[in-house]
Design a protein around this motif. Structure first.
Motif, PDB file in Angstrom:
ATOM      1  N   TRP A 174       0.842  -1.209   0.000  1.00 33.46           N
ATOM      2  CA  TRP A 174       0.000   0.000   0.000  1.00 33.46           C
ATOM      3  C   TRP A 174       0.869   1.248   0.000  1.00 33.46           C
ATOM      4  O   TRP A 174       0.641   2.188  -0.778  1.00 33.46           O
ATOM      5  CB  TRP A 174      -0.901  -0.040   1.234  1.00 33.46           C
ATOM      6  CG  TRP A 174      -1.566   1.246   1.616  1.00 33.46           C
ATOM      7  CD1 TRP A 174      -2.592   1.873   0.971  1.00 33.46           C
ATOM      8  CD2 TRP A 174      -1.269   2.056   2.756  1.00 33.46           C
ATOM      9  NE1 TRP A 174      -2.961   3.028   1.635  1.00 33.46           N
ATOM     10  CE2 TRP A 174      -2.153   3.151   2.744  1.00 33.46           C
ATOM     11  CE3 TRP A 174      -0.348   1.952   3.787  1.00 33.46           C
ATOM     12  CZ2 TRP A 174      -2.135   4.143   3.726  1.00 33.46           C
ATOM     13  CZ3 TRP A 174      -0.329   2.939   4.765  1.00 33.46           C
ATOM     14  CH2 TRP A 174      -1.211   4.017   4.729  1.00 33.46           C
ATOM     15  N   ASN A 175       1.883   1.251   0.843  1.00 38.43           N
ATOM     16  CA  ASN A 175       2.771   2.402   0.919  1.00 38.43           C
ATOM     17  C   ASN A 175       3.487   2.642  -0.405  1.00 38.43           C
ATOM     18  O   ASN A 175       3.673   3.797  -0.824  1.00 38.43           O
ATOM     19  CB  ASN A 175       3.785   2.190   2.049  1.00 38.43           C
ATOM     20  CG  ASN A 175       4.748   3.335   2.193  1.00 38.43           C
ATOM     21  OD1 ASN A 175       5.871   3.288   1.688  1.00 38.43           O
ATOM     22  ND2 ASN A 175       4.320   4.392   2.863  1.00 38.43           N
ATOM     23  N   ALA A 176       3.901   1.557  -1.081  1.00 32.07           N
ATOM     24  CA  ALA A 176       4.556   1.713  -2.384  1.00 32.07           C
ATOM     25  C   ALA A 176       3.637   2.382  -3.389  1.00 32.07           C
ATOM     26  O   ALA A 176       4.073   3.219  -4.194  1.00 32.07           O
ATOM     27  CB  ALA A 176       5.010   0.343  -2.898  1.00 32.07           C
ATOM     28  N   ALA A 177       2.355   2.013  -3.350  1.00 35.33           N
ATOM     29  CA  ALA A 177       1.390   2.641  -4.259  1.00 35.33           C
ATOM     30  C   ALA A 177       1.225   4.122  -3.944  1.00 35.33           C
ATOM     31  O   ALA A 177       1.149   4.964  -4.857  1.00 35.33           O
ATOM     32  CB  ALA A 177       0.046   1.918  -4.162  1.00 35.33           C
ATOM     33  N   LEU A 178       1.181   4.463  -2.656  1.00 32.80           N
ATOM     34  CA  LEU A 178       1.065   5.878  -2.280  1.00 32.80           C
ATOM     35  C   LEU A 178       2.277   6.668  -2.766  1.00 32.80           C
ATOM     36  O   LEU A 178       2.145   7.751  -3.354  1.00 32.80           O
ATOM     37  CB  LEU A 178       0.940   6.013  -0.763  1.00 32.80           C
ATOM     38  CG  LEU A 178      -0.265   5.381  -0.068  1.00 32.80           C
ATOM     39  CD1 LEU A 178      -0.275   5.776   1.400  1.00 32.80           C
ATOM     40  CD2 LEU A 178      -1.577   5.786  -0.741  1.00 32.80           C
ATOM     41  N   CYS A 179       3.466   6.142  -2.497  1.00 33.85           N
ATOM     42  CA  CYS A 179       4.687   6.851  -2.862  1.00 33.85           C
ATOM     43  C   CYS A 179       4.836   6.980  -4.373  1.00 33.85           C
ATOM     44  O   CYS A 179       5.470   7.927  -4.855  1.00 33.85           O
ATOM     45  CB  CYS A 179       5.898   6.138  -2.276  1.00 33.85           C
ATOM     46  SG  CYS A 179       5.983   6.175  -0.469  1.00 33.85           S
ATOM     47  N   ARG A 180       4.266   6.058  -5.107  1.00 37.06           N
ATOM     48  CA  ARG A 180       4.290   6.126  -6.566  1.00 37.06           C
ATOM     49  C   ARG A 180       3.348   7.199  -7.088  1.00 37.06           C
ATOM     50  O   ARG A 180       3.404   7.569  -8.262  1.00 37.06           O
ATOM     51  CB  ARG A 180       3.923   4.756  -7.130  1.00 37.06           C
ATOM     52  CG  ARG A 180       4.236   4.548  -8.589  1.00 37.06           C
ATOM     53  CD  ARG A 180       4.103   3.084  -9.000  1.00 37.06           C
ATOM     54  NE  ARG A 180       2.785   2.548  -8.651  1.00 37.06           N
ATOM     55  CZ  ARG A 180       2.585   1.516  -7.846  1.00 37.06           C
ATOM     56  NH1 ARG A 180       3.628   0.918  -7.271  1.00 37.06           N
ATOM     57  NH2 ARG A 180       1.370   1.078  -7.590  1.00 37.06           N
ATOM     58  N   GLY A 181       2.470   7.700  -6.223  1.00 40.30           N
ATOM     59  CA  GLY A 181       1.536   8.761  -6.624  1.00 40.30           C
ATOM     60  C   GLY A 181       0.186   8.257  -7.059  1.00 40.30           C
ATOM     61  O   GLY A 181      -0.611   9.043  -7.597  1.00 40.30           O
ATOM     62  N   ASP A 182      -0.122   6.984  -6.813  1.00 43.69           N
ATOM     63  CA  ASP A 182      -1.388   6.420  -7.277  1.00 43.69           C
ATOM     64  C   ASP A 182      -2.596   7.071  -6.624  1.00 43.69           C
ATOM     65  O   ASP A 182      -3.700   7.042  -7.198  1.00 43.69           O
ATOM     66  CB  ASP A 182      -1.424   4.910  -7.018  1.00 43.69           C
ATOM     67  CG  ASP A 182      -0.443   4.146  -7.884  1.00 43.69           C
ATOM     68  OD1 ASP A 182       0.331   4.797  -8.617  1.00 43.69           O
ATOM     69  OD2 ASP A 182      -0.441   2.906  -7.830  1.00 43.69           O
ATOM     70  N   ARG A 183      -2.417   7.663  -5.441  1.00 46.24           N
ATOM     71  CA  ARG A 183      -3.533   8.324  -4.748  1.00 46.24           C
ATOM     72  C   ARG A 183      -3.339   9.834  -4.657  1.00 46.24           C
ATOM     73  O   ARG A 183      -4.003  10.506  -3.868  1.00 46.24           O
ATOM     74  CB  ARG A 183      -3.684   7.748  -3.342  1.00 46.24           C
ATOM     75  CG  ARG A 183      -3.961   6.257  -3.282  1.00 46.24           C
ATOM     76  CD  ARG A 183      -5.315   5.892  -3.839  1.00 46.24           C
ATOM     77  NE  ARG A 183      -6.410   6.401  -3.018  1.00 46.24           N
ATOM     78  CZ  ARG A 183      -7.700   6.178  -3.238  1.00 46.24           C
ATOM     79  NH1 ARG A 183      -8.065   5.436  -4.270  1.00 46.24           N
ATOM     80  NH2 ARG A 183      -8.622   6.674  -2.457  1.00 46.24           N
ATOM     81  N   GLY A 184      -2.410  10.370  -5.454  1.00 47.42           N
ATOM     82  CA  GLY A 184      -2.222  11.814  -5.501  1.00 47.42           C
ATOM     83  C   GLY A 184      -1.009  12.285  -4.713  1.00 47.42           C
ATOM     84  O   GLY A 184      -0.406  11.535  -3.938  1.00 47.42           O
ATOM     85  N   ALA A 185      -0.676  13.562  -4.925  1.00 47.08           N
ATOM     86  CA  ALA A 185       0.555  14.118  -4.362  1.00 47.08           C
ATOM     87  C   ALA A 185       0.539  14.167  -2.839  1.00 47.08           C
ATOM     88  O   ALA A 185       1.560  13.931  -2.188  1.00 47.08           O
ATOM     89  CB  ALA A 185       0.792  15.513  -4.928  1.00 47.08           C
TER      90      ALA A 185
END
Length: 542
Positions: free
Chosen positions: A366-377
């Protein structure tokens, strides 16, 4: 007269040769003489005012045990005349011998004998005591140390005092090590422990770094690396860490043939002072991590060990984030698949566990997806801060790499010539457990297990005990699924279940591999200096 400062450390051993590492007090000729007539000699090479030699011992006989002495300029320096330990020996393997592999990670140096140990008994001290009490009894054929052999960022009280006498600790990096000389202090503190010094002189070892060998969370992310490179003390710390690792740990991982083909080793030995040559190598490794390979392969009869660099070989670009750079990933694939049917057991040594408690895995994905920007800046900024605070940087934090390793393991473990087992050996997380993956379709023919063992000697805070116990629970799985849904994470390539543990304590795991059978034993160090077996199980049968 030259004196023995550190070592001897017995590293590579096969049926006819071995390597023995030493540090001397001055330039000299280092020699190893075996009782059976085998031996070898090497001139020391110089790095940063220190004098080292890696002596190649030739003429050994397979399936024998021979004691050895170390001489510097012809003067015996090992064993010490007042030694309370048995003679150091080189045991060469035979064709039909069982292979015993003891492994673990995270060894904070034990304090002097007259000081209380804040983290409890040292598992390596206990192993040394048992072997010394029965030199002809069972012992490991190789000791696999899976990272954090030294702690550059968490120094002991004694080292803190030594650093304070050397420089002003109010200046960064404070009580952490800053340069090559300070790294040598860590190795002295760790490897001059009397029990560990003798153990490393008589049991061969394989080593790989993890984060604390340089700094906590080393290469967590591109943003982390950029912040560190903006810190004035970081460059010297990193270069010194890589240089000292090359000298103290990496060289001994290599076979005599690999050493003879290594241009850096040749250059450093030929120069009056190899410091600049080694520093240039470290600078190149910093600028282009793909230019250096720290991973390596060792074969013990029909057991293949692949030790994988999961720190320096990372790709940190969020859009192409990978635990291994393309060249490293291809190397791992080639080594795992080479010679189908030529090995009975494949051991993959990676300091960081592949299979984690389910909640931890889902949180990292989940954290990797966040850091990749999948949920916005905004979520990306939150994710980066959380990644650093919570150490979210295992295989699960590199989802594509996690899936690629699962696919490689399945491929290596499938088919009529598949090995009996594929075992992933890891540490890092300050507890031990066994986890078994399940493939949705087409399960491998080999038995596949994640074997995690840590620490050898370090603290296990209550929060870690509670957190990792909870992490395997049904409630934790449900919470993890919520994280995964929020991150829109793809389903994992495999499912897995915990089949042993968690166990908490200073501990070692030992694999006994004979033919196609494999047995596992977990032992913990006790206050009386003994190792107590807390788990023993059969993994595969012949």
């Amino acid at each position: 007269m030259a004196e023995l400062r550190l070592g001897p450390v017995l590293r590579y051993v096969d049926g006819s040769s071995a390597t023995v590492w030493v540090e001397a007090s001055r330039p000299c000729a280092a020699e190893v003489r075996c009782a059976d007539g085998a031996g070898g000699q090497a001139r020391t090479f110089q790095v940063a005012g220190h004098h080292y030699a890696l002596v190649q011992v030739e003429g050994l006989t397979a399936a024998t045990t021979t004691s050895y002495d170390v001489l510097l300029d012809g003067t015996p320096v090992w064993p010490p005349p007042d030694s309370r330990f048995p003679a150091s020996v080189i045991r060469t393997p035979g064709d039909d011998d069982a292979v015993r592999v003891s492994f673990g990670s995270c060894r904070w140096a034990a304090p002097p004998a007259d000081e209380a140990d804040p983290v409890g008994p040292d598992a390596l001290d206990s192993l040394a005591a048992r072997i010394a009490a029965d030199p002809d009894g069972e012992r490991p054929d190789v000791l696999v140390l899976l990272g954090d052999q030294v702690y550059a960022d968490e120094t002991s009280a004694a080292t803190h005092r030594w650093l304070a006498a050397r420089r002003d600790l109010s200046d960064p990096p404070g009580s952490e090590v800053a340069d090559y000389e300070e790294y040598t202090r860590l190795y002295y503190e760790s490897w001059l422990d009397p029990e560990v010094r003798w153990l490393l002189s008589t049991v061969p070892s394989c080593m790989i770094f993890d984060d604390h060998d340089v700094i906590d969370d080393w290469n967590t992310s591109a943003a982390w690396l950029a912040d560190m490179r903006a810190t004035p003390w970081w460059r010297e710390r990193l270069l010194s860490g890589l240089m000292s690792y090359w000298v103290h740990q990496h060289l001994g991982n290599l076979s005599p043939a690999e050493l003879s083909a290594d241009p850096l080793y040749a250059a450093v030995r030929e120069l009056p002072d190899g410091t600049d040559e080694l520093r240039a190598f470290a600078c190149k490794a910093d600028a282009d991590p793909a230019s250096v390979r720290w991973s390596y392969r060792r074969d013990f009869g029909r057991v293949r060990l692949l030790m994988v660099d999961t720190r320096a070989a990372r790709v940190l670009d969020e859009e192409a984030r990978s635990m291994l750079d393309p060249g490293e990933a291809e190397w791992l694939r080639e080594q795992a698949l080479e010679g189908p049917g030529s090995y009975d057991h494949l051991l993959i040594g990676t300091s960081l566990p592949w299979l984690l408690p389910h909640l931890v895995h889902d949180a990292e994905a989940w954290n990797a997806a966040l850091c990749r920007g999948d949920r916005g800046a905004r979520w990306a900024r939150f994710g980066e801060d959380l990644r650093r605070r919570a150490d979210l940087e295992h295989w699960a934090a590199f989802p594509a790499s996690f899936a690629e390793l699962a696919a490689l393991i399945a491929e290596a473990g499938t088919g009529p010539q598949a090995p009996a087992s594929v075992l992933v050996l890891s540490g890092d997380v300050h507890h031990a457990y066994v986890a078994e993956p399940v493939w949705p379709t087409g399960a491998p023919d080999a038995r596949v297990l994640q074997l995690t063992c840590s620490p050898v000697h370090n603290a296990i805070p209550l929060a870690i005990r509670l957190g990792f116990r909870f992490g395997w629970s049904a409630a934790a799985r449900a919470l993890g699924r919520r994280f995964a849904r929020h991150g829109r994470c793809a389903p994992t390539a495999v499912k897995w279940r915990k089949t042993g543990g968690p166990w908490f304590g200073n501990q070692l795991m030992t694999l006994t591999l004979r033919g196609r059978s494999a047995r596992l034993r977990l032992e913990q160090a006790r206050a009386n200096g003994a190792l107590k077996t807390v788990e023993e199980s059969t993994l595969t049968t012949a």
